[in-house]
Design a protein around this motif. Structure first.
Motif, mmCIF file in Angstrom:
data_model
loop_
_atom_site.group_PDB
_atom_site.id
_atom_site.type_symbol
_atom_site.label_atom_id
_atom_site.label_comp_id
_atom_site.label_asym_id
_atom_site.label_seq_id
_atom_site.Cartn_x
_atom_site.Cartn_y
_atom_site.Cartn_z
ATOM 1 N N ASN A 141 0.470 9.996 5.858
ATOM 2 C CA ASN A 141 1.825 9.670 6.305
ATOM 3 C C ASN A 141 2.345 10.605 7.386
ATOM 4 N N GLY A 142 1.761 11.800 7.497
ATOM 5 C CA GLY A 142 2.276 12.775 8.459
ATOM 6 C C GLY A 142 3.390 13.596 7.850
ATOM 7 N N SER A 143 4.473 13.777 8.586
ATOM 8 C CA SER A 143 5.597 14.579 8.108
ATOM 9 C C SER A 143 6.229 13.923 6.885
ATOM 10 N N ILE A 144 6.496 14.743 5.872
ATOM 11 C CA ILE A 144 7.128 14.249 4.645
ATOM 12 C C ILE A 144 8.134 15.285 4.148
ATOM 13 N N PRO A 145 9.119 14.875 3.339
ATOM 14 C CA PRO A 145 10.005 15.859 2.713
ATOM 15 C C PRO A 145 9.224 16.675 1.679
ATOM 16 N N TYR A 146 9.383 17.987 1.696
ATOM 17 C CA TYR A 146 8.702 18.813 0.708
ATOM 18 C C TYR A 146 9.515 20.053 0.356
ATOM 19 N N SER A 147 9.767 20.915 1.325
ATOM 20 C CA SER A 147 10.464 22.168 1.007
ATOM 21 C C SER A 147 11.852 21.922 0.432
ATOM 22 N N GLU A 148 12.504 20.828 0.827
ATOM 23 C CA GLU A 148 13.831 20.501 0.309
ATOM 24 C C GLU A 148 13.806 19.286 -0.610
ATOM 25 N N ALA A 149 12.621 18.785 -0.924
ATOM 26 C CA ALA A 149 12.507 17.563 -1.730
ATOM 27 C C ALA A 149 12.571 17.871 -3.222
ATOM 28 N N LEU A 150 12.708 16.817 -4.025
ATOM 29 C CA LEU A 150 12.669 16.885 -5.484
ATOM 30 C C LEU A 150 13.809 17.730 -6.056
ATOM 31 N N LYS A 151 14.927 17.750 -5.323
ATOM 32 C CA LYS A 151 16.068 18.558 -5.754
ATOM 33 C C LYS A 151 17.340 17.735 -5.938
ATOM 34 N N ARG A 188 -3.882 5.533 9.372
ATOM 35 C CA ARG A 188 -2.762 6.082 8.590
ATOM 36 C C ARG A 188 -1.940 4.933 8.022
ATOM 37 N N TRP A 189 -0.970 5.279 7.173
ATOM 38 C CA TRP A 189 0.019 4.322 6.710
ATOM 39 C C TRP A 189 1.297 4.483 7.514
ATOM 40 N N ALA A 190 2.173 3.513 7.416
ATOM 41 C CA ALA A 190 3.493 3.620 8.030
ATOM 42 C C ALA A 190 4.382 4.474 7.133
ATOM 43 N N LEU A 191 5.024 5.483 7.694
ATOM 44 C CA LEU A 191 5.885 6.366 6.910
ATOM 45 C C LEU A 191 7.034 5.556 6.312
ATOM 46 N N PRO A 192 7.159 5.517 4.982
ATOM 47 C CA PRO A 192 8.207 4.687 4.357
ATOM 48 C C PRO A 192 9.609 5.061 4.838
ATOM 49 N N VAL A 246 0.846 -1.188 0.000
ATOM 50 C CA VAL A 246 0.000 0.000 0.000
ATOM 51 C C VAL A 246 0.889 1.249 0.000
ATOM 52 N N ASN A 247 0.229 2.422 -0.025
ATOM 53 C CA ASN A 247 0.927 3.699 0.085
ATOM 54 C C ASN A 247 1.791 3.986 -1.137
ATOM 55 N N GLY A 248 1.372 3.482 -2.291
ATOM 56 C CA GLY A 248 2.139 3.701 -3.506
ATOM 57 C C GLY A 248 2.155 5.136 -3.972
ATOM 58 N N TRP A 249 1.141 5.917 -3.570
ATOM 59 C CA TRP A 249 1.103 7.335 -3.957
ATOM 60 C C TRP A 249 2.344 8.052 -3.452
ATOM 61 N N TYR A 250 2.790 7.699 -2.244
ATOM 62 C CA TYR A 250 3.946 8.351 -1.629
ATOM 63 C C TYR A 250 5.181 8.212 -2.525
ATOM 64 N N SER A 251 5.488 6.993 -2.922
ATOM 65 C CA SER A 251 6.686 6.793 -3.739
ATOM 66 C C SER A 251 6.502 7.375 -5.127
ATOM 67 N N ALA A 252 5.286 7.307 -5.689
ATOM 68 C CA ALA A 252 5.049 7.865 -7.019
ATOM 69 C C ALA A 252 5.280 9.369 -7.031
ATOM 70 N N PHE A 253 4.928 10.035 -5.945
ATOM 71 C CA PHE A 253 5.131 11.488 -5.889
ATOM 72 C C PHE A 253 6.609 11.827 -6.010
ATOM 73 N N TYR A 254 7.453 11.092 -5.296
ATOM 74 C CA TYR A 254 8.875 11.432 -5.290
ATOM 75 C C TYR A 254 9.633 10.885 -6.499
ATOM 76 N N THR A 255 9.242 9.742 -7.003
ATOM 77 C CA THR A 255 10.024 9.116 -8.073
ATOM 78 C C THR A 255 9.453 9.367 -9.453
ATOM 79 N N ASP A 256 8.243 9.928 -9.529
ATOM 80 C CA ASP A 256 7.618 10.078 -10.833
ATOM 81 C C ASP A 256 7.006 11.465 -10.998
ATOM 82 N N PHE A 257 5.716 11.603 -10.721
ATOM 83 C CA PHE A 257 5.045 12.832 -11.139
ATOM 84 C C PHE A 257 5.477 14.065 -10.360
#
Length: 566
Positions: free
Chosen positions: A146-156, A523-527, A91-102
């Protein structure tokens, strides 16, 4: 494990994508790898494809867990297993798709525009703003469970070689999201000569800046409602801005943010199908829909096989006494609670029943299913004959927006007419599902007369009357039902409002296994990231645990993320 069916979209194929809003992705079956220096119009289609083509997520997140948790459906033939309440996998595939794809595609669009010269950058303002709306949506769905996630410094990682992005808290994320959406709305509503548009590369709105500005406002409203248990005054302030925004909000179901496929090869079989194990309707929801003559009953669920013809055959064959009469109710749900489904008094009543009858002097065994399945074709166009049809996936609906505004008014957080928006929401929900059902060619589709909706709204369990708590419950039930095709949103609405509730107007079942009441996961477990960024992950988990509601470990999925405050 079910096989994972995927197809890619390459740069050249994306460039030739021809129609907006009603298209298939399947013919674009080329290299799925992200190509550096792809044009924004190519990146937006790739991103939207990934956001829509979520068959693996449907099979695991929704069919296997969220829909049973929300009691829309029940596993068959043995009922919901105890395992659905434990730590889950796949489960929680949206999380990884956000960072590795779209997500990184969308960030690339923003970066490309930011690197342009001043005049050219101004002509691409709408392009960048639309990408930002998508990126905020994607990150918001990831943090929501998931709660806290990388965002302001992510995708860089590719541009700045930042492989250790910090994890932003939800409090910080919501502030960032709102500011970015406000900026996007401003850009989308500011006249600019020679503005470049995504055009038909945008599968949702065809690059229409005005529609994207409305969608961004609705998204601001949705996110602001997540703050209601934490900071009502901030919710009030955001809502006031949204309601006064010149960009406006949706005015009907035709403006909704949704995907509508073509009629050929999208959402057909494979992971789109629930494979028969979890497609019986839940008893609580079907009982409510049936008892209150909800017009969506036939749009959500199918009649069971026990029609009058079947009854007459069995009666003539000696299965029933001569005095027996047919019960015309053909919408029957299965208990969601594992113990209830296994109880002898229920197991005899629900499922496929075998009868021995005499026909033409011979003893024959006939079987009839007494349970209702959901309307499979809403989810899998290969089901029920596989006729040509269109698949619809809502992202943000007009009905949802109406219910949120009604709720805000009931809470005293806006001066809108709560009853007016509630009625609009119910009518919009019925009409939206009517259109989805028609486009999907569901079994026994029939248009809904307006009089049926009016009668439903007059029902005491539905009518906008009662105390504040009762009004909130009625809004919550309608919001829940409206999210039938967005189970993750039904899950969020249930967590935020607490409806449907055990013993409520829509009487949710308590989940009981072996005599023990089970908590529904929240919730899901934070990867866990790769080792390089493990310290930031550990710090984020420790911070969430310090609040006391997250649980004692990331795997404790009955714990709560920050917005889901008790």
């Amino acid at each position: 494990m079910n096989a994972m069916y995927k197809f890619g979209v390459g740069a050249l194929a994306l460039a030739t994508f021809a129609t907006a809003c009603t298209r298939d992705f399947s013919e674009l079956n080329t290299n799925p790898e992200i190509v550096q220096n792809m044009k924004p119009e190519q990146l937006i289609t790739q991103s939207q494809k990934t956001m829509v083509d979520r068959d693996f997520e449907w099979f695991y997140d929704n069919y296997s867990y969220i829909m049973p948790w929300m009691q829309f459906t029940v596993a068959y033939p043995n009922g919901n297993p105890e395992s659905i309440f434990n730590l889950v996998s796949n489960v929680n595939g949206w999380y990884s798709a956000f960072y590795t794809d779209f997500g990184r595609n969308l960030a690339d669009i923003e970066r490309q525009v930011a690197a342009m010269g001043g005049e050219e950058r101004a002509r691409y303002a709408h392009i960048a703003a639309i990408a930002t709306v998508h990126k905020v949506w994607g990150a918001w769905r990831a943090t929501d469970v998931n709660g806290s996630i990388p965002y302001s410094e992510a995708l860089k990682a590719r541009t700045e070689e930042n492989f250790t992005p910090k994890y932003d808290t939800q409090a910080d994320l919501y502030t960032q999201f709102d500011a970015q959406l406000k900026g996007a709305i401003t850009a989308l509503t500011t006249p600019a000569a020679g503005q470049v548009t995504f055009g038909t590369s945008d599968v949702f709105y065809g690059g229409d800046a005005a529609k994207w500005a409305k969608a961004a406002n609705v998204l601001r409203l949705k996110i602001a409602m997540r703050l209601i248990k934490r900071d009502q005054e901030k919710t009030r302030a955001i809502v006031a801005e949204v309601l006064a925004s010149p960009a406006g909000l949706f005015t009907g179901i035709t403006e909704e943010w949704k995907f509508i496929s073509g009629t050929n090869n999208f959402a057909r079989g494979g992971n789109w199908a629930a494979q028969g194990f979890a497609n019986r309707g839940g008893k609580a929801v079907i009982d409510y829909l049936y008892a209150n003559n909800d017009p969506r009953l036939e749009l959500f669920f199918k009649k069971n096989a026990f029609d009058q013809t079947a009854f007459n055959r069995l009666k003539a064959g000696g299965a029933f006494p001569a005095s027996a009469t047919w019960n015309p109710r053909q919408y029957v749900g299965m208990p969601a609670s594992p113990d209830a489904a296994k109880a002898v008094e229920n197991s005899r009543l629900f499922g496929v029943k075998s009868f021995q009858i005499t026909e033409n002097g011979n003893t024959v065994t006939v079987n009839y299913d007494t349970l209702s399945t959901y309307q499979n074709r809403l989810f899998d166009l290969a089901a029920d004959g596989g006729a040509e049809a269109r698949y619809t996936q809502p992202f943000a609906s007009y009905a949802e927006m109406c219910f949120l505004i009604s709720e805000l008014a009931v809470r005293g957080l806006s001066t809108e007419d709560a009853q007016e928006w509630y009625v609009k929401g119910v009518k919009a929900s019925v009409r939206s599902y009517e259109q989805m059902g028609k486009d999907a060619a569901i079994v026994d589709f029939a248009a809904i007369p307006e009089a049926d909706i009016d009668a439903y709204l007059a029902n005491p369990n539905v009518a906008f009357t009662g105390t504040t708590d009762v009004l909130l419950e009625k809004i919550g039930i309608q919001q829940y039902l409206n999210h039938f095709k967005q189970p993750w949103e039904a899950w969020a609405s249930w967590k935020r409002l607490g409806y449907p509730k055990v013993g409520g107007i829509l009487n949710r079942e308590a989940f009981v296994t072996n005599g023990v009441v089970r908590e529904t996961p929240r919730r899901w477990a934070l990867p866990v990231p790769q080792q390089l960024n493990r310290p930031n992950w550990s710090a984020a988990v420790s911070e969430m645990m310090s609040g006391g509601e997250y649980g004692s470990a990331p795997e404790e999925i009955t714990g709560r993320v920050w917005w889901d405050k008790k």
